[in-house]
Structures are given as structure tokens and as C-alpha cells.
Design an enzyme around this catalytic site. Structure first.
Site, PDB file in Angstrom:
ATOM      1  N   SER A 153      -8.744   2.153  15.034  1.00 30.71           N
ATOM      2  CA  SER A 153      -8.493   1.298  16.200  1.00 30.71           C
ATOM      3  C   SER A 153      -9.074   2.010  17.416  1.00 30.71           C
ATOM      4  O   SER A 153      -9.318   3.234  17.382  1.00 30.71           O
ATOM      5  CB  SER A 153      -6.985   1.124  16.390  1.00 30.71           C
ATOM      6  N   LYS A 197      -3.444   6.143  13.955  1.00 30.69           N
ATOM      7  CA  LYS A 197      -4.877   5.829  14.010  1.00 30.69           C
ATOM      8  C   LYS A 197      -5.710   7.093  14.282  1.00 30.69           C
ATOM      9  O   LYS A 197      -6.836   7.203  13.810  1.00 30.69           O
ATOM     10  CB  LYS A 197      -5.142   4.725  15.029  1.00 30.69           C
ATOM     11  N   VAL A 233       0.814  -1.231   0.000  1.00 29.92           N
ATOM     12  CA  VAL A 233       0.000   0.000   0.000  1.00 29.92           C
ATOM     13  C   VAL A 233       0.843   1.274   0.000  1.00 29.92           C
ATOM     14  O   VAL A 233       0.326   2.367  -0.215  1.00 29.92           O
ATOM     15  CB  VAL A 233      -1.020   0.039   1.172  1.00 29.92           C
ATOM     16  N   ILE A 275      -8.373  -7.844  18.970  1.00 31.61           N
ATOM     17  CA  ILE A 275      -8.914  -8.857  18.050  1.00 31.61           C
ATOM     18  C   ILE A 275      -7.819  -9.911  17.823  1.00 31.61           C
ATOM     19  O   ILE A 275      -6.637  -9.569  17.737  1.00 31.61           O
ATOM     20  CB  ILE A 275      -9.298  -8.218  16.685  1.00 31.61           C
ATOM     21  N   TYR A 286       1.851   4.496  16.814  1.00 32.40           N
ATOM     22  CA  TYR A 286       0.683   3.749  16.315  1.00 32.40           C
ATOM     23  C   TYR A 286      -0.595   4.551  16.591  1.00 32.40           C
ATOM     24  O   TYR A 286      -1.426   4.715  15.703  1.00 32.40           O
ATOM     25  CB  TYR A 286       0.625   2.373  16.990  1.00 32.40           C
ATOM     26  N   ASN A 342      -7.591  -1.351   5.020  1.00 33.99           N
ATOM     27  CA  ASN A 342      -7.393  -2.121   6.255  1.00 33.99           C
ATOM     28  C   ASN A 342      -5.924  -2.388   6.583  1.00 33.99           C
ATOM     29  O   ASN A 342      -5.566  -2.520   7.757  1.00 33.99           O
ATOM     30  CB  ASN A 342      -8.147  -3.448   6.097  1.00 33.99           C
TER      31      ASN A 342
HETATM   32  P1  NDP Z   1      -2.734  -8.881  10.639  1.00 33.57           P
HETATM   33  O1  NDP Z   1      -1.290  -8.723  10.932  1.00 33.57           O
HETATM   34  O2  NDP Z   1      -3.340 -10.238  10.708  1.00 33.57           O
HETATM   35  O3  NDP Z   1      -3.082  -8.251   9.216  1.00 33.57           O
HETATM   36  C1  NDP Z   1      -2.419  -7.117   8.713  1.00 33.57           C
HETATM   37  C2  NDP Z   1      -2.636  -7.114   7.211  1.00 33.57           C
HETATM   38  O4  NDP Z   1      -2.047  -5.932   6.666  1.00 33.57           O
HETATM   39  C3  NDP Z   1      -1.976  -8.300   6.544  1.00 33.57           C
HETATM   40  O5  NDP Z   1      -2.846  -8.833   5.572  1.00 33.57           O
HETATM   41  C4  NDP Z   1      -0.744  -7.705   5.897  1.00 33.57           C
HETATM   42  O6  NDP Z   1      -0.448  -8.401   4.692  1.00 33.57           O
HETATM   43  C5  NDP Z   1      -1.251  -6.309   5.565  1.00 33.57           C
HETATM   44  N1  NDP Z   1      -0.172  -5.347   5.351  1.00 33.57           N
HETATM   45  C6  NDP Z   1       0.741  -4.902   6.246  1.00 33.57           C
HETATM   46  N2  NDP Z   1       1.594  -4.052   5.652  1.00 33.57           N
HETATM   47  C7  NDP Z   1       1.199  -3.956   4.349  1.00 33.57           C
HETATM   48  C8  NDP Z   1       1.676  -3.234   3.236  1.00 33.57           C
HETATM   49  N3  NDP Z   1       2.749  -2.436   3.314  1.00 33.57           N
HETATM   50  N4  NDP Z   1       1.028  -3.374   2.056  1.00 33.57           N
HETATM   51  C9  NDP Z   1      -0.039  -4.185   1.962  1.00 33.57           C
HETATM   52  N5  NDP Z   1      -0.542  -4.894   2.966  1.00 33.57           N
HETATM   53  C10 NDP Z   1       0.083  -4.785   4.154  1.00 33.57           C
HETATM   54  O7  NDP Z   1      -3.464  -7.914  11.655  1.00 33.57           O
HETATM   55  P2  NDP Z   1      -4.959  -7.325  11.754  1.00 33.57           P
HETATM   56  O8  NDP Z   1      -5.886  -8.066  10.912  1.00 33.57           O
HETATM   57  O9  NDP Z   1      -5.208  -7.210  13.195  1.00 33.57           O
HETATM   58  O10 NDP Z   1      -4.728  -5.859  11.179  1.00 33.57           O
HETATM   59  C11 NDP Z   1      -5.563  -5.257  10.230  1.00 33.57           C
HETATM   60  C12 NDP Z   1      -5.817  -3.822  10.635  1.00 33.57           C
HETATM   61  O11 NDP Z   1      -6.566  -3.822  11.853  1.00 33.57           O
HETATM   62  C13 NDP Z   1      -4.563  -2.981  10.906  1.00 33.57           C
HETATM   63  O12 NDP Z   1      -4.717  -1.711  10.307  1.00 33.57           O
HETATM   64  C14 NDP Z   1      -4.549  -2.867  12.428  1.00 33.57           C
HETATM   65  O13 NDP Z   1      -3.899  -1.693  12.836  1.00 33.57           O
HETATM   66  C15 NDP Z   1      -6.031  -2.847  12.723  1.00 33.57           C
HETATM   67  N6  NDP Z   1      -6.397  -3.173  14.100  1.00 33.57           N
HETATM   68  C16 NDP Z   1      -6.144  -4.409  14.638  1.00 33.57           C
HETATM   69  C17 NDP Z   1      -6.493  -4.698  15.951  1.00 33.57           C
HETATM   70  C18 NDP Z   1      -6.202  -6.012  16.585  1.00 33.57           C
HETATM   71  O14 NDP Z   1      -6.325  -6.142  17.822  1.00 33.57           O
HETATM   72  N7  NDP Z   1      -5.845  -7.053  15.856  1.00 33.57           N
HETATM   73  C19 NDP Z   1      -7.166  -3.695  16.788  1.00 33.57           C
HETATM   74  C20 NDP Z   1      -7.404  -2.440  16.124  1.00 33.57           C
HETATM   75  C21 NDP Z   1      -7.037  -2.202  14.824  1.00 33.57           C
HETATM   76  P3  NDP Z   1       1.007  -8.740   4.109  1.00 33.57           P
HETATM   77  O15 NDP Z   1       1.942  -8.891   5.266  1.00 33.57           O
HETATM   78  O16 NDP Z   1       0.756 -10.007   3.343  1.00 33.57           O
HETATM   79  O17 NDP Z   1       1.322  -7.579   3.217  1.00 33.57           O
END
Ligand code: NDP
Length: 240
Positions: free
Chosen positions: A133, A150, A55, A179, A146, A81
Site C-alpha cells: 500500500s 504494509k 489465508v 482505490i 495497518y 492480495n
Molecule cells: P476488499 O475489501 O474489496 O478486498 C479484500 C479481499 O481480501 C476480499 O476478497 C476478502 O475476501 C479478502 N480477505 C480478507 N481477509 C481474508 C482472509 N482472512 N482470508 C482470505 N481472504 C481474505 O478491498 P481491496 O480490494 O481494497 O483490498 C485488497 C488489498 O489491497 C488489501 O491487502 C488492501 O490492504 C490493499 N490495498 C487497498 C487499497 C484501497 O484503497 N482499496 C489501497 C492500498 C492497498 P473475503 O472477505 O471473501 O475473505
């Protein structure tokens, strides 16, 4: 295909994956974007376009959107996301980790919005789902940068919501607490990680990502003239 195309960044795991599964089950074609292409392909969801996208690179998102739209028509819902959480003691954390969070969680979100916003305005229809978040509503000292990223998402989303309201484009902010996902794999600071895990045990664990995906789908399925402005979801026992 009678349901419109939806697009999700960070679709290779966690909340993005769960949201892709929810929309796919509801019959939508899905553009899935992340860096780990094989993980997205392995989900084997029907009517998907999986694209290796970072991204931070605006053109990669643009090309992925153009390719998917050629097959399935315009993106009707974009979920910005993708994010990383390099939580740490701010006094000792390397600025490179700040850069990474700022580039992915703020500029990456804007790059994602940019790929679809003008088309949604022209069509007078569409939904932007912005991943913030609970850390975009209140601060945590070991989340400092962070939290900053957000709070950025919250601020931009509110301004976008007002700007896009006359164009009938909806802007929904998602603000989860703890989560269960892979997000902690990005926390490299041992002390911060340990404190986070202790709190997680205290509150009885995080919520399943599938619940977040279903909530986003439910909000999306409301008529276009009805907007859920924010989904703020935490484990019941999460006090802060
Ligand atoms: P995960 O680590 O499971 O997912 C993060 C996702 O972001 C992955 O699919 C990763 O894919 C992708 N990602 C990271 N960097 C890049 C990049 N440079 N380009 C494209 N894709 C990217 O964590 P979550 O599902 O928890 O996170 C998703 C969102 O939710 C985030 O924005 C996080 O801040 C937010 N969030 C999460 C919470 C939690 O408790 N889990 C609470 C509040 C918010 P890949 O590495 O394959 O690129």
C-alpha cells in the site's frame, strides 16, 4: 490451455476480483481464493477454480493450490492480495483488531508465498505479486498497525526479490493509494472513517480497481527477465 495458471487471494472483491477478471480475459486459468466462495462463483469466469480459503490457515492455501495445479499445471503467478484495514485511533483501538491485521496482512501473505515459492525456485520461473500500500511507504497516524503490516510486506518483498533473483523468480510489490473497493467496510472507528471519506471526496474519489488489475497484468506480461519492482499508483490529487 496454453497460458499458465495464476492464483489470487482475496479474489472475492475489489482489487483481487479485478485482477482475476483481467487475467481471465487474457486467457489464463485462475485459482480464486477468499472466504466468500459464492461471490467468486457468481463471477462465472471460465477455467477457474474457486476455493474457500482463509489465508490465516496455511493448509487451506496449500490444498487449494495442489487441487488447481492438478488440473492446470504449476502456478506461474501468485498474487498475495488478501488484506483488511481496521483503521482507527490507535489510543482507543482494541488489540484484537491489531491481531487480525497482523495475522491476515503479514502472516497470511507469508502463508501465500509459502504455497508456491519452492516450486517456482525449482522451475526457475514464476512471479510473486505482493500487495502492500502507499501506507507501506509512508505512515498515517490513524493507520498505525495497518502501516506496520504494509511496511512488513515492503521489507519482506525486497528481501525476497534479492533472494529469488538468482532463481529467475520475479517479486513485484503493489502500493496503491485510494482505490474504490469494499476495504472501508472494515473500518469500524467512526471518526477515522469520516476523516478518510472527507479526504476521499477532497481528492475526487479513488481509482477503479480495474486499473490496478490491468497494471499487474501488463507487468506480468513482460518477459521473465524484465521485472517491474513496484507499482505505486495513486489518484493524481492524493497528496498524502
Ligand atoms: P476488499 O475489501 O474489496 O478486498 C479484500 C479481499 O481480501 C476480499 O476478497 C476478502 O475476501 C479478502 N480477505 C480478507 N481477509 C481474508 C482472509 N482472512 N482470508 C482470505 N481472504 C481474505 O478491498 P481491496 O480490494 O481494497 O483490498 C485488497 C488489498 O489491497 C488489501 O491487502 C488492501 O490492504 C490493499 N490495498 C487497498 C487499497 C484501497 O484503497 N482499496 C489501497 C492500498 C492497498 P473475503 O472477505 O471473501 O475473505
Amino acid at each position: 490451455m496454453d497460458k499458465p495458471l495464476v492464483a489470487i487471494t482475496g479474489a472475492s472483491s475489489g482489487i483481487g476480483e479485478a485482477t482475476a477478471r483481467a487475467f481471465s480475459s487474457a486467457g489464463h486459468p485462475v485459482l480464486m481464493m477468499a472466504r466468500r466462495l459464492e461471490k467468486m462463483k457468481a463471477m462465472n469466469l471460465p477455467d477457474t477454480v474457486c476455493r474457500k480459503v482463509d489465508v490465516r490457515h496455511r493448509d487451506e492455501i496449500r490444498v487449494a493450490v495442489e487441487d488447481a495445479e492438478r488440473i492446470y499445471g504449476p502456478v506461474d503467478m501468485m498474487f498475495a492480495n488478501a488484506g483488511v484495514a481496521r483503521l482507527a485511533d490507535i489510543g482507543r483501538q482494541s488489540p484484537e483488531e491489531w491481531d487480525e491485521m497482523i495475522d491476515i496482512n503479514t502472516k497470511g501473505v507469508m502463508n501465500t508465498v509459502h504455497a508456491v515459492m519452492r516450486s517456482m525456485m525449482e522451475r526457475q520461473s514464476g512471479t510473486l505479486v505482493m500487495m502492500s500500500s502507499i501506507a507501506g511507504r509512508k505512515v498515517y497516524p490513524d493507520h498505525t498497525v495497518y502501516c506496520g503490516t504494509k511496511y512488513f510486506v515492503h521489507g519482506v518483498s525486497e528481501a525476497l526479490r534479492e533472494f529469488l533473483s538468482d532463481h529467475m523468480v520475479r517479486v513485484l510489490v503493489v502500493s496503491p493509494g485510494v482505490i474504490e473497493t469494499e476495504i472501508l467496510s472494515g473500518v469500524l472507528d467512526e471518526g477515522t472513517l469520516e476523516a478518510y471519506r472527507r479526504n476521499k471526496v477532497r481528492i475526487g474519489g479513488g481509482i477503479g480497481a480495474d486499473i490496478v488489475g490491468e497494471l499487474i497484468l501488463n507487468a506480468y506480461q513482460l518477459p521473465q527477465n524484465a521485472l517491474v519492482q513496484e507499482i505505486c499508483l495513486t489518484p493524481t490529487r492524493q497528496r498524502y
